[in-house]
Design an enzyme around this catalytic site. Structure first.
Site, short mmCIF file in Angstrom:
data_model
loop_
_atom_site.label_atom_id
_atom_site.label_comp_id
_atom_site.label_asym_id
_atom_site.label_seq_id
_atom_site.Cartn_x
_atom_site.Cartn_y
_atom_site.Cartn_z
N ARG A 117 -5.07 -6.32 -10.98
CA ARG A 117 -6.17 -7.18 -10.17
C ARG A 117 -7.34 -6.50 -10.23
NH1 ARG A 117 -4.52 -6.45 -4.32
NH2 ARG A 117 -2.97 -8.21 -4.47
N THR A 124 -12.07 -11.77 -6.26
CA THR A 124 -13.53 -11.90 -5.55
C THR A 124 -13.80 -13.26 -5.17
OG1 THR A 124 -16.01 -11.50 -6.33
CG2 THR A 124 -14.64 -12.47 -7.97
N HIS A 125 -14.73 -13.20 -4.04
CA HIS A 125 -15.45 -14.42 -3.76
C HIS A 125 -16.70 -14.62 -4.04
CE1 HIS A 125 -12.66 -12.40 -0.77
NE2 HIS A 125 -11.95 -13.58 -0.75
N LYS A 163 0.84 -0.96 0.14
CA LYS A 163 -0.06 0.03 0.05
C LYS A 163 1.02 1.18 0.16
CE LYS A 163 -4.31 -1.77 1.99
NZ LYS A 163 -4.05 -3.24 1.78
N ASP A 183 -1.71 -2.30 -3.96
CA ASP A 183 -3.00 -2.32 -3.57
C ASP A 183 -3.55 -0.92 -3.79
OD1 ASP A 183 -2.86 -4.94 -2.49
OD2 ASP A 183 -2.71 -4.33 -0.68
N MET A 184 -4.92 -0.84 -4.12
CA MET A 184 -5.60 0.27 -4.10
C MET A 184 -6.34 0.69 -2.98
SD MET A 184 -5.85 3.18 -6.15
CE MET A 184 -5.65 2.57 -7.89
N ARG A 241 -12.68 -6.08 6.83
CA ARG A 241 -13.40 -7.29 6.56
C ARG A 241 -14.64 -7.73 7.27
NH1 ARG A 241 -9.52 -6.86 3.57
NH2 ARG A 241 -11.55 -6.17 2.52
N GLY A 297 -13.81 -3.09 -4.61
CA GLY A 297 -13.60 -2.19 -3.52
C GLY A 297 -13.99 -2.19 -2.13
N GLN A 337 -10.98 -0.80 -8.87
CA GLN A 337 -11.93 -1.16 -8.04
C GLN A 337 -13.40 -0.93 -8.81
OE1 GLN A 337 -10.77 1.93 -5.81
NE2 GLN A 337 -10.16 0.68 -3.80
C1 LIG Z 1 -6.93 -10.91 -3.48
C2 LIG Z 1 -7.67 -9.60 -3.13
C3 LIG Z 1 -7.34 -8.54 -3.06
C4 LIG Z 1 -7.89 -7.21 -2.53
N1 LIG Z 1 -7.24 -5.98 -2.60
C5 LIG Z 1 -7.98 -4.90 -2.67
C6 LIG Z 1 -7.48 -3.82 -2.77
O1 LIG Z 1 -6.39 -3.49 -3.28
N2 LIG Z 1 -8.15 -2.42 -2.51
C7 LIG Z 1 -9.60 -2.50 -2.45
O2 LIG Z 1 -10.26 -1.69 -2.01
N3 LIG Z 1 -10.38 -3.86 -2.04
C8 LIG Z 1 -9.27 -5.00 -2.32
N4 LIG Z 1 -9.81 -6.00 -1.72
C9 LIG Z 1 -11.31 -6.11 -1.39
C10 LIG Z 1 -12.32 -6.37 -2.20
O3 LIG Z 1 -12.56 -4.94 -2.64
C11 LIG Z 1 -13.67 -6.63 -1.35
O4 LIG Z 1 -13.85 -5.65 -0.68
C12 LIG Z 1 -13.68 -8.05 -1.06
O5 LIG Z 1 -13.05 -9.01 -1.85
C13 LIG Z 1 -15.14 -8.21 -1.02
O6 LIG Z 1 -16.01 -8.32 -2.25
P1 LIG Z 1 -16.14 -9.68 -2.99
O7 LIG Z 1 -15.67 -9.41 -4.54
O8 LIG Z 1 -15.77 -10.94 -2.85
O9 LIG Z 1 -17.69 -9.92 -3.21
P2 LIG Z 1 -18.95 -9.60 -2.27
O10 LIG Z 1 -20.43 -9.32 -3.00
O11 LIG Z 1 -18.80 -8.63 -1.28
O12 LIG Z 1 -19.01 -10.87 -1.70
C14 LIG Z 1 -19.26 -12.12 -2.33
C15 LIG Z 1 -19.28 -13.28 -1.40
O13 LIG Z 1 -18.00 -13.39 -0.89
C16 LIG Z 1 -18.10 -13.96 0.49
N5 LIG Z 1 -17.36 -12.92 1.08
C17 LIG Z 1 -17.03 -11.57 0.94
N6 LIG Z 1 -16.30 -11.01 2.00
C18 LIG Z 1 -16.45 -11.79 2.85
C19 LIG Z 1 -15.75 -11.71 4.33
N7 LIG Z 1 -15.21 -10.56 4.68
N8 LIG Z 1 -15.91 -12.93 5.04
C20 LIG Z 1 -16.46 -13.83 4.61
N9 LIG Z 1 -17.05 -14.00 3.26
C21 LIG Z 1 -16.87 -13.01 2.56
C22 LIG Z 1 -19.39 -14.15 0.75
O14 LIG Z 1 -19.67 -15.50 0.51
C23 LIG Z 1 -20.06 -13.30 -0.02
O15 LIG Z 1 -21.47 -13.64 -0.51
C24 LIG Z 1 -9.24 -7.28 -2.42
C25 LIG Z 1 -9.93 -8.65 -2.51
C26 LIG Z 1 -9.16 -9.61 -2.81
C27 LIG Z 1 -9.96 -10.91 -2.87
#
Ligand SMILES: Cc1cc2nc3c(=O)[nH]c(=O)nc-3n(C[C@H](O)[C@H](O)[C@H](O)COP(=O)(O)OP(=O)(O)OC[C@H]3O[C@@H](n4cnc5c(N)ncnc54)[C@H](O)[C@@H]3O)c2cc1C
Length: 289
Positions: free
Chosen positions: A162, A204-205, A78, A112-113, A267, A166, A141
Site C-alpha cells: 500500500r 491517497t486522496h 499496527k 500499517d507503517m 488526521r 506518510g 511511505q
Molecule cells: C487507506 C490509507 C491507509 C493509510 N495508512 C497509513 C500508514 O499505514 N502509515 C502512514 O504513515 N500513513 C498512512 N496513511 C496516511 C497517509 O500517509 C497520509 O497522511 C494521508 O493519506 C493524507 O495524504 P494524501 O495522500 O491524501 O495527500 P495530501 O496531499 O495530504 O492530501 C491531498 C488531498 O486529500 C484530502 N485530504 C487529505 N487529508 C485529509 C483530511 N485529514 N481530511 C480531509 N481531507 C483530506 C484533501 O482534499 C487534500 O487536498 C494512510 C492513508 C490511507 C488513505
C-alpha cells in the site's frame, strides 16, 4: 486521554465507532455502496503484554465477524499494538496468530507503517513472515528517502504494497521536508508498483496523483483489476464515489475502537493544513451533491 466517549460528530466522521458492532455496521454499508474495506482496530504503542494479547484477540474476533457476515473486508494492523515496543519475539508470536487465522479464513492482513524508528523492524518482520504467509502486505511511505529501494525489494519478493505519503512528523535526515518531493516520489513509486508490483494499493486522496495513476494505467494497458485505490473513511467521499463510478476498485480504511484519539489527532492536528482540508472537503462534497 484515550477512553473519552465518541460524542462529537467530527469523530464519527472519521471513526466507525467504539465497538466491533459499529465497525461491522459501517463496513456493511461501505460494501453495499460498492467499496471494499480494511478494518483497523485502533491502538498503538502498547506497553503491556496483556494489552498486546487483548488486541490480538480483538483482531481474531474481527476475522470471525468478517467471515460470519460475509463482508468484503480485510484487516490493517499496527505492530506496536501487537507489542513491538515490548519485545520483537512477542510481536512475532502475536502477528503469526493473526496471520494464521487470516490464512485459514482466506483473508489478508495489511501491516500499517508507523514512524521511521519502526520502518526497518516492520519490514524485517513482514518479509520474514511473508514466506509462510503470502496473505500479508506492507505499507510504504513516499516521504522517506529509503522508499524507492523498499519498493524494489517488495516487488522482487512479491509482497503487496500500500503506497501512502506518510502521516508522521519525520526529521529531514530521513524524510523529504517538501511536499513537492514527497509527491514526485509518490508518482515514481506508483509507476514502479503498477508495472512490477503485486496488486498494489494506491492510497491517497490527492486528485493529481489519482489522475496520474489512472493515466499511467491507461497508457500501459494495466487493467483496473490489477490495482486498487484506497482512502480513509470519511475523507473525500465524493472522490470515492467517482472512482467507483469510473469502474475502479476502491477500498475504504475503516478505523474503530476506544483508542481513537491519536488517530483523530493525526488526521486533524498533525498537519495544521488538515483542518483546512476538512472544510474544503465538506464544501466540495456539498457542491457535488
Ligand atoms: C487507506 C490509507 C491507509 C493509510 N495508512 C497509513 C500508514 O499505514 N502509515 C502512514 O504513515 N500513513 C498512512 N496513511 C496516511 C497517509 O500517509 C497520509 O497522511 C494521508 O493519506 C493524507 O495524504 P494524501 O495522500 O491524501 O495527500 P495530501 O496531499 O495530504 O492530501 C491531498 C488531498 O486529500 C484530502 N485530504 C487529505 N487529508 C485529509 C483530511 N485529514 N481530511 C480531509 N481531507 C483530506 C484533501 O482534499 C487534500 O487536498 C494512510 C492513508 C490511507 C488513505
Amino acid at each position: 486521554m484515550t477512553r473519552r466517549r465518541i460524542t462529537s460528530s467530527l469523530a464519527y466522521r472519521f471513526v466507525a465507532g467504539e465497538r466491533l458492532d459499529d465497525a461491522v455496521r459501517v463496513v456493511s454499508d461501505v460494501n453495499r455502496r460498492g467499496w471494499s474495506a480494511s478494518l483497523d482496530h485502533l491502538g498503538e504503542n502498547v506497553t503491556e503484554e496483556k494489552a498486546a494479547r487483548s488486541a490480538t484477540d480483538d483482531y481474531l474476533a474481527a476475522f470471525e465477524r468478517i467471515a460470519a457476515a460475509k463482508l468484503n473486508a480485510n484487516v490493517s494492523v499496527k505492530l506496536t499494538q501487537l507489542g513491538l515496543d515490548i519485545a520483537p519475539e512477542l510481536c512475532q508470536e502475536l502477528l503469526t496468530r493473526v496471520l494464521q487465522r487470516a490464512k485459514q479464513l482466506d483473508n489478508f492482513v495489511r501491516i500499517d507503517m508507523e514512524g521511521a524508528p519502526y520502518t526497518q523492524r516492520t519490514l524485517d518482520l513482514v518479509f520474514a513472515l511473508h514466506e509462510r504467509f503470502p496473505n500479508c502486505g506492507v505499507v510504504l511511505q513516499s516521504y522517506l528517502y529509503r522508499t524507492p529501494e523498499d519498493v524494489l525489494r517488495a516487488n522482487k519478493a512479491k509482497v503487496r504494497v500500500r503506497l501512502v505519503k506518510g502521516a508522521y512528523d519525520e526529521p529531514p535526515t530521513v524524510a523529504f521536508p517538501k511536499k513537492a518531493d514527497v509527491d514526485a516520489n509518490y508518482e515514481a513509486e506508483m509507476r514502479e508498483l503498477l508495472l512490477n508490483g503485486v496488486y498494489p494499493a494506491i492510497a491517497t486522496h490527492d486528485d493529481r496523483l489519482i489522475e496520474a495513476t489512472k493515466r499511467f494505467a491507461r497508457e500501459r494497458e494495466i487493467t483496473t483489476d490489477r490495482f486498487e485505490f484506497q482512502m480513509l473513511y470519511g475523507i473525500r467521499r465524493d472522490l470515492q464515489d467517482r472512482l467507483l463510478r469510473e469502474g475502479h476498485r476502491v477500498r475504504i480504511y475503516v478505523p474503530y475502537g476506544t483508542e481513537w484519539y491519536p488517530y483523530l489527532m493525526r488526521r486533524l492536528a498533525e498537519r495544521p493544513a488538515n483542518l483546512l482540508f476538512i472544510v474544503r472537503s465538506l464544501i466540495r462534497e456539498r457542491r457535488a451533491a
